[in-house]
Design a protein around this motif. Structure first.
Motif, PDB file in Angstrom:
ATOM      1  N   PHE A   1     -43.761 -27.181  10.112  1.00 38.37           N
ATOM      2  CA  PHE A   1     -42.830 -26.426   9.270  1.00 38.37           C
ATOM      3  C   PHE A   1     -43.557 -25.746   8.118  1.00 38.37           C
ATOM      4  O   PHE A   1     -43.431 -24.534   7.903  1.00 38.37           O
ATOM      5  CB  PHE A   1     -41.760 -27.372   8.724  1.00 38.37           C
ATOM      6  N   PHE A   2     -44.360 -26.518   7.368  1.00 37.17           N
ATOM      7  CA  PHE A   2     -44.977 -25.973   6.161  1.00 37.17           C
ATOM      8  C   PHE A   2     -46.003 -24.898   6.489  1.00 37.17           C
ATOM      9  O   PHE A   2     -46.239 -23.991   5.692  1.00 37.17           O
ATOM     10  CB  PHE A   2     -45.626 -27.100   5.355  1.00 37.17           C
ATOM     11  N   ASP A   3     -46.619 -24.979   7.688  1.00 39.71           N
ATOM     12  CA  ASP A   3     -47.589 -23.948   8.091  1.00 39.71           C
ATOM     13  C   ASP A   3     -46.919 -22.589   8.242  1.00 39.71           C
ATOM     14  O   ASP A   3     -47.578 -21.553   8.125  1.00 39.71           O
ATOM     15  CB  ASP A   3     -48.257 -24.331   9.414  1.00 39.71           C
ATOM     16  N   HIS A   4     -45.610 -22.570   8.546  1.00 44.57           N
ATOM     17  CA  HIS A   4     -44.875 -21.321   8.746  1.00 44.57           C
ATOM     18  C   HIS A   4     -44.485 -20.636   7.429  1.00 44.57           C
ATOM     19  O   HIS A   4     -44.044 -19.484   7.449  1.00 44.57           O
ATOM     20  CB  HIS A   4     -43.573 -21.576   9.527  1.00 44.57           C
ATOM     21  N   ILE A   5     -44.606 -21.332   6.328  1.00 38.81           N
ATOM     22  CA  ILE A   5     -44.096 -20.803   5.060  1.00 38.81           C
ATOM     23  C   ILE A   5     -45.029 -19.746   4.472  1.00 38.81           C
ATOM     24  O   ILE A   5     -46.231 -19.951   4.331  1.00 38.81           O
ATOM     25  CB  ILE A   5     -43.910 -21.940   4.030  1.00 38.81           C
ATOM     26  N   THR A   6     -44.458 -18.602   4.136  1.00 37.12           N
ATOM     27  CA  THR A   6     -45.145 -17.565   3.357  1.00 37.12           C
ATOM     28  C   THR A   6     -44.409 -17.434   2.032  1.00 37.12           C
ATOM     29  O   THR A   6     -43.184 -17.286   2.011  1.00 37.12           O
ATOM     30  CB  THR A   6     -45.131 -16.216   4.092  1.00 37.12           C
TER      31      THR A   6
END
Length: 591
Positions: free
Chosen positions: A363-368
């Protein structure tokens, strides 16, 4: 006689979480063991060697690269027991000098270390002895920080200095430069350069384009270790990648999780302090396979300690909300931020196309997003953290103002001002019964929207492909992606008269949409294709956004006060990267 070869030198990024707490020998063992496990390698050889304070490890393995057709041609009696596989010998040479681990690869050895590379190593070294006004660039490849949709490749026939080759929005990934005599006679004085013009290539690797034997390689590695210990002369780009993982894990990530926590409170009720917050500047996109992520037709949200998959999603745009919804269902109001973070770190999203796994990441890897820490802006993009030089904010405001002034959409008569509190979908639906308008919102072919609104002006022979976004924040990155992907697909269709599959798929899905069937709205594909490809109507993409509701000042006046630098960067990059079509920009709050 000693053999010599042209050699590319890489560096292992020891800050990566799987190896950051390991000593040198254990780090190298972990990298090799992970590779052996992935390929099922049982027999391999690792040797050690010391020379002049440098410690070496060589890892060699055989890999099948091709199946010989003779096995299938011959009768079993003639093929049984023979090994017909064509093998490739691959290797990695690790070198440890002080705290640095360098690597040289042969064959397919890059696959051993790729996961652990410092992807800016060559550029990091070069930035320690470059001269912006004297170093001549032969060619370079650069990209923006908004993703890998396109790369900018330039080759210069005439002299071009470093400070002339890059602008404020470039992030160089590979550079070919002429080496100054001053550098040859100082840093690399142990090498006999064969010509007056010597060339250096830097990117994820450092590559002096000369032949080296092992002793020269050993000297070069020792020299690179010394250079890395010196300060950078300058940075080639306004974006400086953060290498300090303690700053990232202890400060930047915690601040961003706090931002998501506030947003969670907005969407699912007040946080424990009973406070509400403004909308947060957050976008949700895969960190490496952006196009594949967009093209997925199904997503699964999994939580590591719960039964998988937890939830199946078909709308990419709802993934972020649905992940937070799972947190709400399981935790309600988290007792602490730590509990909230721990749960989010267990969430993973898998993307499928035609039931085949295409992407997966946490999930956190997808955050921009963009956060402020110690009064400075930091960007998290593609799971990397960047800080920006002070002049970037000033320059991006100037570029944004200039581009908006130059490309502002003047045919305001066909668009409406954004009414207060209207959602993006509701705004697009306002045009459903307007003459010459066709609402393509949520009409997907390869899961990529051609536009939100299509407007055909037969009198002026213009077709407008209008992409709409509510907000001037990190979601503008999504608008940039939509326009660039849509324009690339459409341009390919127009050039390929025998297979306009993307456009045809869009029209077919539009005609099958229930709202259009109920109202008798239909588009003739042949007529539309003829206008685009044969009659040569002018095709114009429109980047339409709503930067604020009930505002008085126009966008260009309010621009410096708008906080999202990602949004400004997205606007600039869209102008720079769109190819083959006209582009207009419009703030729907201005109309």
């Amino acid at each position: 006689m000693k053999k010599s070869y042209e050699i590319k030198i890489f560096q292992i990024d020891r800050s990566q979480y799987e190896i950051r707490d390991l000593d040198i020998p254990k780090t190298i063992s972990e990298i090799i063991n992970q590779h052996k496990k992935r390929l099922g390698i049982i027999n391999s050889n690792i040797l050690n060697y010391h020379q002049d304070g440098a410690k070496y490890w060589s890892y060699v393995y055989n890999e099948d690269v091709k199946k010989s057709y003779w096995r299938d041609f011959l009768p079993l009696e003639l093929s049984a027991g023979h090994d017909f596989d064509v093998k490739q010998i691959s290797f990695v040479l690790f070198c440890n000098i002080r705290s640095n681990i360098f690597a040289v690869v042969g064959g397919s050895g890059i696959r051993v270390i790729k996961k652990f590379l410092n992807d800016r190593f060559g550029i990091d070294v070069f930035e320690r002895f470059m001269n912006l006004t004297e170093d001549l660039v032969i060619s370079h490849i650069s990209r923006g920080i908004l993703g890998s949709l396109s790369e900018n490749r330039k080759v210069y026939r005439n002299q071009k200095y470093l400070n002339e080759a890059f602008d404020v929005t470039d992030v160089p990934t590979k550079i070919l430069v002429k080496i100054r005599d001053e550098i040859k006679d100082s840093i690399f004085d142990f090498i006999k350069f064969s010509s007056q013009t010597s060339v250096l290539e830097v990117g994820s690797y450092f590559h002096l384009k000369i032949r080296l034997d092992f002793d020269l390689l050993n000297q070069l590695l020792t020299t690179l270790n010394e250079v890395l210990g010196s300060k950078k002369v300058s940075n080639l780009t306004s974006f400086v990648k953060i290498e300090d993982y303690k700053l990232i894990s202890s400060n930047l990530e915690i601040n961003l999780f706090g931002l998501i926590y506030d947003d969670y409170g907005n969407k699912f009720g007040p946080n424990p302090f009973n406070l509400y917050f403004n909308d947060k500047d957050i976008d949700f996109i895969h960190p490496s396979n952006l196009i594949g992520f967009y093209e997925c037709d199904k997503y699964e949200i999994e939580v590591s300690h719960l039964k998988n998959p937890v939830k199946t999603i078909y709308d990419r745009g709802s993934l972020y909300y649905e992940c937070l919804s799972i947190v709400n269902n399981k935790l309600g109001t988290p007792s602490t931020l730590v509990e909230f973070i721990k749960f989010l770190r267990r969430i993973r999203i898998k993307g499928y196309r035609n039931n085949e796994l295409v992407t997966q990441a946490k999930f956190f890897d997808h955050i921009t997003s963009e956060i402020e820490y110690n009064s400075k802006p930091y960007f998290k993009v593609d799971n990397l953290w960047y800080e920006v030089k002070d002049e970037f904010i000033h320059n991006i405001n100037l570029l944004c103002h200039d581009y908006y002034s130059k490309y502002e959409f003047v045919n305001l008569g066909i668009l409406r001002r954004w009414p207060k509190e209207l959602t993006e979908g509701a705004y697009n639906s306002l045009y459903r019964n307007d003459p010459n308008f066709y609402v393509f919102d949520k009409i997907l072919s390869d899961n990529i929207e051609m536009c939100d609104l299509l407007f055909i002006d037969d009198q002026l022979r213009i077709i407008y492909l209008i992409h709409v976004k509510d907000g001037f924040d990190a979601k503008m990155r999504d608008l940039y992606n939509q326009i660039i992907l849509s324009s690339e697909r459409l341009l390919s269709d127009i050039k390929n008269s025998n297979n306009a599959s993307y456009l045809q798929g869009q029209v077919e899905r539009f005609n099958k949409a229930k709202e259009n069937i109920d109202q008798g709205i239909n588009i003739d594909y042949n007529s539309l294709y003829n206008k685009m490809a044969i009659a040569r109507y002018k095709l114009t993409f429109v980047m339409a956004f709503n930067s604020g509701k009930n505002v008085n000042d126009q966008f260009k006046i309010r621009l410096p006060s708008l906080k999202s630098n990602i949004a400004k960067y997205a606007l600039v990059q869209t102008v720079k990267e769109i190819d083959g079509f006209d582009l207009n920009l419009i703030d729907l709050a201005d109309i």
